[in-house]
Design a protein around this motif. Sequence first.
Motif, PDB file in Angstrom:
ATOM      1  N   ILE A 161       0.770  -1.424  -0.034  1.00  0.00           N
ATOM      2  CA  ILE A 161       0.092  -0.039   0.040  1.00  0.00           C
ATOM      3  C   ILE A 161       0.980   1.332   0.028  1.00  0.00           C
ATOM      4  CG2 ILE A 161      -1.475   1.371   1.145  1.00  0.00           C
ATOM      5  CD1 ILE A 161      -2.859  -1.348   2.169  1.00  0.00           C
ATOM      6  N   GLN A 162       1.904   1.293   0.864  1.00  0.00           N
ATOM      7  CA  GLN A 162       2.915   2.374   0.982  1.00  0.00           C
ATOM      8  C   GLN A 162       3.454   2.600  -0.425  1.00  0.00           C
ATOM      9  OE1 GLN A 162       3.197   4.648   3.208  1.00  0.00           O
ATOM     10  NE2 GLN A 162       4.627   5.715   2.062  1.00  0.00           N
ATOM     11  N   LEU A 163       3.901   1.536  -1.322  1.00  0.00           N
ATOM     12  CA  LEU A 163       4.491   1.637  -2.467  1.00  0.00           C
ATOM     13  C   LEU A 163       3.735   2.333  -3.514  1.00  0.00           C
ATOM     14  CD1 LEU A 163       6.739   0.555  -4.509  1.00  0.00           C
ATOM     15  CD2 LEU A 163       5.515  -1.516  -4.721  1.00  0.00           C
ATOM     16  N   VAL A 164       2.427   1.935  -3.308  1.00  0.00           N
ATOM     17  CA  VAL A 164       1.290   2.407  -4.449  1.00  0.00           C
ATOM     18  C   VAL A 164       1.130   4.016  -4.168  1.00  0.00           C
ATOM     19  CG1 VAL A 164      -1.172   2.524  -5.247  1.00  0.00           C
ATOM     20  CG2 VAL A 164       0.230   0.389  -5.012  1.00  0.00           C
ATOM     21  N   LEU A 165       1.090   4.435  -2.857  1.00  0.00           N
ATOM     22  CA  LEU A 165       0.898   5.572  -2.383  1.00  0.00           C
ATOM     23  C   LEU A 165       2.437   6.459  -2.823  1.00  0.00           C
ATOM     24  CD1 LEU A 165      -0.626   5.432   1.110  1.00  0.00           C
ATOM     25  CD2 LEU A 165      -1.548   6.496  -1.017  1.00  0.00           C
TER      26      LEU A 165
END
Length: 109
Positions: free
Chosen positions: A11-15
């Motif tokens: 999720i942090q990667l996508v953000l």
Amino acid sequence: MRHWTATIAHIQLVLGITLYSQSPIIKYFWKNFNAAKETSDLLFFGLIHIFLMLFSIILITVGSSISKRKMTDKEKFKTMLIWFTIALLIIFIAIPWPFSPFANRPYFR
């Protein structure tokens, strides 16, 4: 714990990729690559930061996958400890700390 760590990391990667693509610093870096790569701050945010963060997410994913296939809980947790710790160290290196030699940014602007 393994599953949630990998999920939150992705999720942090996508953000992060979303913010990376919208950043005016990054847009300037890619439009003026030859001049911008000479500046350590622009090089850090344009290339080093994103590649180190991607590499750490890859390590978390691989560590999660390997630990899932271990037979005993002791082997699983040892595998997670090794892979996740290496990924965490790389994440700490890629953060633009105010005392970092790669990028000088204050805590608050």
